[in-house]
Motif scaffolding. Structure first.
Motif, PDB file in Angstrom:
ATOM      1  N   SER A 106     100.356  21.502  19.487  1.00 34.81           N
ATOM      2  CA  SER A 106     100.251  22.924  19.817  1.00 34.81           C
ATOM      3  C   SER A 106      98.933  23.258  20.520  1.00 34.81           C
ATOM      4  O   SER A 106      98.592  24.430  20.671  1.00 34.81           O
ATOM      5  N   GLN A 107      98.177  22.227  20.933  1.00 35.18           N
ATOM      6  CA  GLN A 107      96.885  22.441  21.587  1.00 35.18           C
ATOM      7  C   GLN A 107      96.892  21.743  22.949  1.00 35.18           C
ATOM      8  O   GLN A 107      96.458  20.594  23.071  1.00 35.18           O
ATOM      9  N   PRO A 108      97.397  22.411  23.976  1.00 38.82           N
ATOM     10  CA  PRO A 108      97.536  21.767  25.294  1.00 38.82           C
ATOM     11  C   PRO A 108      96.219  21.292  25.889  1.00 38.82           C
ATOM     12  O   PRO A 108      96.185  20.296  26.609  1.00 38.82           O
ATOM     13  N   ARG A 109      95.130  21.992  25.589  1.00 38.67           N
ATOM     14  CA  ARG A 109      93.842  21.562  26.146  1.00 38.67           C
ATOM     15  C   ARG A 109      93.449  20.197  25.598  1.00 38.67           C
ATOM     16  O   ARG A 109      93.006  19.323  26.358  1.00 38.67           O
ATOM     17  N   ARG A 110      93.615  19.992  24.298  1.00 32.56           N
ATOM     18  CA  ARG A 110      93.282  18.694  23.715  1.00 32.56           C
ATOM     19  C   ARG A 110      94.221  17.616  24.240  1.00 32.56           C
ATOM     20  O   ARG A 110      93.798  16.476  24.484  1.00 32.56           O
ATOM     21  N   LEU A 111      95.484  17.956  24.441  1.00 32.34           N
ATOM     22  CA  LEU A 111      96.428  16.975  24.984  1.00 32.34           C
ATOM     23  C   LEU A 111      96.031  16.582  26.407  1.00 32.34           C
ATOM     24  O   LEU A 111      96.153  15.417  26.800  1.00 32.34           O
ATOM     25  N   ALA A 112      95.556  17.558  27.189  1.00 35.28           N
ATOM     26  CA  ALA A 112      95.098  17.249  28.549  1.00 35.28           C
ATOM     27  C   ALA A 112      93.879  16.332  28.511  1.00 35.28           C
ATOM     28  O   ALA A 112      93.751  15.413  29.336  1.00 35.28           O
ATOM     29  N   LEU A 113      92.984  16.574  27.561  1.00 39.88           N
ATOM     30  CA  LEU A 113      91.820  15.705  27.423  1.00 39.88           C
ATOM     31  C   LEU A 113      92.235  14.291  27.020  1.00 39.88           C
ATOM     32  O   LEU A 113      91.648  13.308  27.489  1.00 39.88           O
ATOM     33  N   VAL A 114      93.247  14.181  26.155  1.00 41.65           N
ATOM     34  CA  VAL A 114      93.763  12.866  25.769  1.00 41.65           C
ATOM     35  C   VAL A 114      94.324  12.134  26.993  1.00 41.65           C
ATOM     36  O   VAL A 114      94.089  10.933  27.182  1.00 41.65           O
ATOM     37  N   ALA A 115      95.071  12.868  27.829  1.00 40.82           N
ATOM     38  CA  ALA A 115      95.624  12.257  29.045  1.00 40.82           C
ATOM     39  C   ALA A 115      94.498  11.770  29.956  1.00 40.82           C
ATOM     40  O   ALA A 115      94.582  10.679  30.544  1.00 40.82           O
ATOM     41  N   GLY A 116      93.443  12.582  30.078  1.00 40.13           N
ATOM     42  CA  GLY A 116      92.293  12.164  30.876  1.00 40.13           C
ATOM     43  C   GLY A 116      91.627  10.926  30.303  1.00 40.13           C
ATOM     44  O   GLY A 116      91.259  10.002  31.046  1.00 40.13           O
ATOM     45  N   ALA A 117      91.476  10.898  28.976  1.00 38.66           N
ATOM     46  CA  ALA A 117      90.880   9.727  28.327  1.00 38.66           C
ATOM     47  C   ALA A 117      91.739   8.487  28.546  1.00 38.66           C
ATOM     48  O   ALA A 117      91.222   7.389  28.762  1.00 38.66           O
ATOM     49  N   ALA A 118      93.062   8.655  28.491  1.00 36.77           N
ATOM     50  CA  ALA A 118      93.971   7.525  28.710  1.00 36.77           C
ATOM     51  C   ALA A 118      93.802   6.965  30.120  1.00 36.77           C
ATOM     52  O   ALA A 118      93.764   5.737  30.318  1.00 36.77           O
ATOM     53  N   ALA A 119      93.682   7.842  31.111  1.00 38.07           N
ATOM     54  CA  ALA A 119      93.513   7.388  32.497  1.00 38.07           C
ATOM     55  C   ALA A 119      92.192   6.649  32.672  1.00 38.07           C
ATOM     56  O   ALA A 119      92.123   5.588  33.314  1.00 38.07           O
ATOM     57  N   VAL A 120      91.124   7.177  32.055  1.00 43.10           N
ATOM     58  CA  VAL A 120      89.805   6.564  32.222  1.00 43.10           C
ATOM     59  C   VAL A 120      89.739   5.211  31.521  1.00 43.10           C
ATOM     60  O   VAL A 120      89.202   4.233  32.068  1.00 43.10           O
ATOM     61  N   ILE A 121      90.291   5.115  30.303  1.00 45.79           N
ATOM     62  CA  ILE A 121      90.220   3.837  29.587  1.00 45.79           C
ATOM     63  C   ILE A 121      91.114   2.802  30.253  1.00 45.79           C
ATOM     64  O   ILE A 121      90.849   1.595  30.178  1.00 45.79           O
ATOM     65  N   THR A 122      92.169   3.246  30.939  1.00 49.91           N
ATOM     66  CA  THR A 122      93.000   2.311  31.696  1.00 49.91           C
ATOM     67  C   THR A 122      92.191   1.679  32.827  1.00 49.91           C
ATOM     68  O   THR A 122      92.260   0.466  33.065  1.00 49.91           O
ATOM     69  N   VAL A 123      91.415   2.506  33.532  1.00 58.73           N
ATOM     70  CA  VAL A 123      90.530   1.983  34.582  1.00 58.73           C
ATOM     71  C   VAL A 123      89.528   1.005  33.972  1.00 58.73           C
ATOM     72  O   VAL A 123      89.299  -0.094  34.500  1.00 58.73           O
ATOM     73  N   ASN A 124      88.938   1.379  32.835  1.00 60.67           N
ATOM     74  CA  ASN A 124      87.939   0.532  32.178  1.00 60.67           C
ATOM     75  C   ASN A 124      88.538  -0.816  31.791  1.00 60.67           C
ATOM     76  O   ASN A 124      87.966  -1.878  32.080  1.00 60.67           O
ATOM     77  N   TRP A 125      89.687  -0.789  31.124  1.00 58.21           N
ATOM     78  CA  TRP A 125      90.327  -2.035  30.703  1.00 58.21           C
ATOM     79  C   TRP A 125      90.716  -2.892  31.895  1.00 58.21           C
ATOM     80  O   TRP A 125      90.537  -4.107  31.892  1.00 58.21           O
ATOM     81  N   GLY A 126      91.281  -2.253  32.922  1.00 55.85           N
ATOM     82  CA  GLY A 126      91.725  -3.006  34.086  1.00 55.85           C
ATOM     83  C   GLY A 126      90.574  -3.705  34.792  1.00 55.85           C
ATOM     84  O   GLY A 126      90.675  -4.896  35.148  1.00 55.85           O
ATOM     85  N   VAL A 127      89.481  -2.985  35.015  1.00 50.38           N
ATOM     86  CA  VAL A 127      88.317  -3.575  35.676  1.00 50.38           C
ATOM     87  C   VAL A 127      87.720  -4.677  34.808  1.00 50.38           C
ATOM     88  O   VAL A 127      87.301  -5.736  35.313  1.00 50.38           O
ATOM     89  N   TYR A 128      87.702  -4.454  33.491  1.00 53.29           N
ATOM     90  CA  TYR A 128      87.130  -5.464  32.592  1.00 53.29           C
ATOM     91  C   TYR A 128      87.947  -6.757  32.626  1.00 53.29           C
ATOM     92  O   TYR A 128      87.385  -7.852  32.757  1.00 53.29           O
ATOM     93  N   ILE A 129      89.263  -6.637  32.522  1.00 53.30           N
ATOM     94  CA  ILE A 129      90.121  -7.830  32.545  1.00 53.30           C
ATOM     95  C   ILE A 129      89.981  -8.549  33.883  1.00 53.30           C
ATOM     96  O   ILE A 129      89.846  -9.782  33.936  1.00 53.30           O
ATOM     97  N   TRP A 130      89.997  -7.772  34.982  1.00 52.59           N
ATOM     98  CA  TRP A 130      89.844  -8.387  36.299  1.00 52.59           C
ATOM     99  C   TRP A 130      88.478  -9.060  36.420  1.00 52.59           C
ATOM    100  O   TRP A 130      88.372 -10.175  36.951  1.00 52.59           O
ATOM    101  N   GLY A 131      87.428  -8.395  35.943  1.00 52.89           N
ATOM    102  CA  GLY A 131      86.088  -8.960  36.034  1.00 52.89           C
ATOM    103  C   GLY A 131      85.954 -10.272  35.276  1.00 52.89           C
ATOM    104  O   GLY A 131      85.385 -11.245  35.784  1.00 52.89           O
ATOM    105  N   VAL A 132      86.500 -10.315  34.060  1.00 56.21           N
ATOM    106  CA  VAL A 132      86.428 -11.535  33.255  1.00 56.21           C
ATOM    107  C   VAL A 132      87.197 -12.667  33.927  1.00 56.21           C
ATOM    108  O   VAL A 132      86.697 -13.795  34.071  1.00 56.21           O
TER     109      VAL A 132
END
Length: 346
Positions: free
Chosen positions: A69-95
């Protein structure tokens, strides 16, 4: 269990969490020849499965209904998901592309980027030692850019993406397992569609033999990628409620230290003098930050102890005055508390 036992358990839980994160560079090469995007999609998929099982076992579902029932927090979660996906992807590729040392640099730099975000985005004021650490960190990046012949893009991407992730998670205010469940759920459709696409193209690794590794063994390792993502979060959660934040702050350096050592001793990555100089500057900046943080903690504790001592030796109020004041209070009222000590509330 005594407080000392709880603190010891928390310490070792934190050490286990950061130790496992530090050993990740040994795991991702096992999934080759799968590409970084393939590994990332499998990690997102199986992370969701692993974390849902853990939440089912612990019966931790009460947080979902209020959050929906809190769309703002859900939007922040979606943003966090996108950012951590970039982080994980770059980390795996880098290793898997032979840049383990540079990935470790990203997590060494991360505390400095977090401080910079505090100034630029949250209007926080830095102490002189923190300014000095940030300045040394900028000098380190310049020296490393000379050493690499280019800016350390992998390290900078990891540092800035993880700092952004931390900022978003702070605003969402969810536990580690809960936030991972939501972030994995957000990315699940994209990961699933991508994996189906790879399977249809015949280039997916799930269910296929990889080199000398059988199809079953390789698929099992892909499934394990979700488990090893969730388990350190459990350990971190156990540590966070049992040890001070300063202890966790010191333990966090275990992960990049392990990554650096693995890059140098296991994968034998080159470390010319300019890179050693850059890393030395980064470590000097972190030493300044750590010293400043420990000094601040000691000062706060001393202020609290002084306030407690002052309160304990305060002369007792005159009995007649207390009775007179009590007579003027309405029935059921309580005597107001004294003003808080400024040293405690600053």
């Amino acid at each position: 269990m005594t407080d000392q036992d709880e603190a010891r358990r928390g310490f070792w839980s934190g050490a286990a969490a950061y130790g496992m994160w530090g050993l990740f560079p040994l795991f991702w090469p096992l999934l080759e020849p799968a590409g970084a995007a393939d590994i990332l999609a499998n990690r997102m998929l199986w992370s969701l499965v692993a974390v849902v099982v853990m939440l089912l076992v612990q019966r931790r579902w009460a947080w979902i209904r209020p959050l929906l029932s809190q769309p703002r927090r859900l939007a922040l979660v979606a943003g966090a998901a996108a950012v951590i996906t970039v982080n994980w992807g770059v980390y795996i590729w880098g290793v898997n592309s032979g840049h383990v040392v540079e990935t470790s640099l990203g997590y060494f730099i991360n505390p400095l980027v977090t401080i910079a975000f505090g100034v630029l985005l949250l209007r926080e004021r830095l102490r002189r030692a923190q300014w000095a650490a940030v300045g040394i960190g900028l000098a380190a990046v310049a020296v490393l850019a000379v050493g690499y012949g280019r800016p350390p893009w992998i390290a900078l991407t990891l540092a800035f993406s993880f700092a952004t992730y931390g900022l978003l998670k702070k605003k969402v205010a969810l536990g580690g397992l809960e936030s991972l469940a939501l972030e994995s759920a957000v990315m699940f459709p994209f990961a699933a569609v991508f994996l189906v696409h790879l399977q249809l193209q015949g280039t997916g690794s799930l269910g296929h033999q990889a080199g000398s590794t059988s199809a079953w063994a390789h698929s099992g390792l892909l499934v394990v990628s979700g488990v090893i993502t969730a388990v350190p979060l459990l350990c971190f959660g156990a540590a966070a409620v049992r040890v001070p934040l300063t202890t966790l702050g010191l333990l966090q350096y275990l992960a990049p230290v392990f990554q650096f050592l693995i890059g140098v001793t296991v994968f034998h990555e080159s470390m010319p003098p300019a890179r050693w100089a850059g890393f030395a500057l980064v470590w000097a900046a972190l030493a300044v930050l750590t010293f400043d943080a420990l000094r601040r903690v000691r000062a706060d504790r001393a202020a609290l102890a002084a306030a407690a001592a002052a309160a304990s030796v305060k002369p007792p109020a005159d009995a007649a005055a207390v009775r007179a004041a009590a007579a003027e209070l309405p029935v059921g009222a309580s005597v107001p508390a004294p003003p808080a000590d400024p040293a405690v509330t600053r």
